[in-house]
Every structure is written in structure tokens, then in C-alpha cells.
Design an enzyme around this catalytic site. Sequence first.
Site, PDB file in Angstrom:
ATOM      1  NE  ARG A  79       4.182   6.533   1.666  1.00  0.00           N
ATOM      2  CZ  ARG A  79       4.396   5.287   2.046  1.00  0.00           C
ATOM      3  NH1 ARG A  79       4.863   4.394   1.195  1.00  0.00           N
ATOM      4  NH2 ARG A  79       4.165   4.921   3.284  1.00  0.00           N
ATOM      5  CD  GLU A  92      10.003  -7.915   5.421  1.00  0.00           C
ATOM      6  OE1 GLU A  92       9.883  -9.065   5.882  1.00  0.00           O
ATOM      7  OE2 GLU A  92       9.891  -6.896   6.111  1.00  0.00           O
ATOM      8  CB  ALA A 107       1.419   0.164   6.161  1.00  0.00           C
ATOM      9  N   PRO A 133       0.784  -1.224   0.000  1.00  0.00           N
ATOM     10  CG  PRO A 133      -0.111  -1.113   2.134  1.00  0.00           C
ATOM     11  CD  PRO A 133       0.523  -2.069   1.169  1.00  0.00           C
ATOM     12  CG  ASN A 134      -0.199   4.361   1.280  1.00  0.00           C
ATOM     13  OD1 ASN A 134      -1.186   4.859   0.744  1.00  0.00           O
ATOM     14  ND2 ASN A 134      -0.231   3.870   2.516  1.00  0.00           N
ATOM     15  CG  ASN A 187       8.245  -2.263   0.238  1.00  0.00           C
ATOM     16  OD1 ASN A 187       7.780  -2.416   1.382  1.00  0.00           O
ATOM     17  ND2 ASN A 187       8.822  -1.131  -0.144  1.00  0.00           N
ATOM     18  CE1 TYR A 217       9.138   4.698   3.117  1.00  0.00           C
ATOM     19  CE2 TYR A 217       7.606   6.531   3.082  1.00  0.00           C
ATOM     20  CZ  TYR A 217       8.072   5.372   3.664  1.00  0.00           C
ATOM     21  OH  TYR A 217       7.478   4.882   4.801  1.00  0.00           O
ATOM     22  CG  HIS A 277      11.104  -2.778   4.415  1.00  0.00           C
ATOM     23  ND1 HIS A 277       9.746  -2.608   4.352  1.00  0.00           N
ATOM     24  CD2 HIS A 277      11.321  -3.965   5.013  1.00  0.00           C
ATOM     25  CE1 HIS A 277       9.165  -3.653   4.911  1.00  0.00           C
ATOM     26  NE2 HIS A 277      10.087  -4.498   5.309  1.00  0.00           N
ATOM     27  NE  ARG A 291      10.545   5.530   8.561  1.00  0.00           N
ATOM     28  CZ  ARG A 291       9.528   5.394   7.703  1.00  0.00           C
ATOM     29  NH1 ARG A 291       9.535   4.398   6.834  1.00  0.00           N
ATOM     30  NH2 ARG A 291       8.524   6.246   7.725  1.00  0.00           N
TER      31      ARG A 291
HETATM   32  C1  DQA Z   1       8.330   0.714   3.792  1.00  0.00           C
HETATM   33  C2  DQA Z   1       8.428   0.894   5.321  1.00  0.00           C
HETATM   34  C3  DQA Z   1       7.073   0.735   5.990  1.00  0.00           C
HETATM   35  O1  DQA Z   1       7.190   0.926   7.391  1.00  0.00           O
HETATM   36  C4  DQA Z   1       6.096   1.770   5.441  1.00  0.00           C
HETATM   37  O2  DQA Z   1       4.814   1.570   5.999  1.00  0.00           O
HETATM   38  C5  DQA Z   1       6.041   1.815   3.956  1.00  0.00           C
HETATM   39  C6  DQA Z   1       7.280   1.646   3.190  1.00  0.00           C
HETATM   40  C7  DQA Z   1       9.661   1.000   3.077  1.00  0.00           C
HETATM   41  O3  DQA Z   1       9.783   0.601   1.915  1.00  0.00           O
HETATM   42  O4  DQA Z   1      10.554   1.613   3.648  1.00  0.00           O
HETATM   43  O5  DQA Z   1       4.995   2.064   3.373  1.00  0.00           O
HETATM   44  O6  DQA Z   1       7.971  -0.631   3.528  1.00  0.00           O
END
Ligand code: DQA
Length: 146
Positions: A18, A99, A78, A10-11, A75, A23, A101, A108
Site C-alpha cells: 500500500r 498513538e 484513518a 484499517p488498511n 495506530n 508507508y 503513525h 500531509r
Molecule cells: C497512518 C496515517 C493516517 O492518516 C492514514 O489514514 C493511515 C496510516 C500512518 O501510520 O501514517 O492509514 O496512521
Amino acid sequence: MKKILVIHGPNLNLLGVRETSIYGSSSLEEINAKLEGLARVSGVELTFFQSNHEGDIVDIIGKSHRDGFSAIVINPAAYTHTSVAIRDAISAVNVPAVEVHLSNIYKREEFRHHSLIAPACVGQVSGFGVQSYVLGLSAAIALLSK
Ligand code: DQA
């Protein structure tokens, strides 16, 4: 040709606009294009999937083996910190997952320090921006020859 599924949670469709200080400024399309370059020279085929909906991510993981995927790069965004369903989907299928990120989740807010997904994955890459995806895909490609 072996197939790898790249899942963006998501997002991540908003990357590029964003929270760019966290990011970076690359869009999702730019990240995917970079991964395509690596896939081409490595002789693997990528399928990209982005969703803001947990169930859609569970569904695509659940059929990943049947659909002929040999590895997953994910990825979970959230959902990393909340989704038992995505973790169980990865554990349910016989497809190794990596996985990734963009940010270093351990640097964080405290709620980001725990990944529910990581124990179901072969490994995790966190904190290298777009390079996290490149490293994660390299790791997934290396798993294919195992
Ligand atoms: C994320 C880290 C997560 O905590 C966050 O909710 C994201 C992006 C990252 O790529 O750093 O949406 O997965």
C-alpha cells in the site's frame, strides 16, 4: 509478565504493498516481528490486533483492562481523524495508550493534521516509519515501570 496490546487500524493489513512511498515496504508481519524482538528483550508480552472495523477496535480497547493489559500501542490509521468512539474507548479504560503513525501526519493533507485520538493518549509518535512503532512500544514499556 506485563502485557501490551498493539492495535493496527484499517488498511494496515495492506502494508508492504500500500502506497509504499508513504508507508514503506515493510509488511505488517515484519513490523510485528520487529516489535516482538523488542518485547522479548524487555520482558513484556505483546498481543497484536488488526481490524478494518471501528467497532471491533472499540470492543478490544473496552475490555483491555479486564483482559489484563497494562498499556496500548495504537495506530488508529484513518480512524485517527474521524473516530470519537475510539477516543472515548481509550478514555473509558484505565490503560495508558501511545498513538503511532508511520507517516508524519502533520506534513500531509490537511484532513490528517488533526487527531481525535491524541488527547486520550499519553503521547504520539509520527513520521519515523517502522521506527515509530519501535519508539511507541519503547514509550509504552517505560510507562509500565511508572
Ligand atoms: C497512518 C496515517 C493516517 O492518516 C492514514 O489514514 C493511515 C496510516 C500512518 O501510520 O501514517 O492509514 O496512521
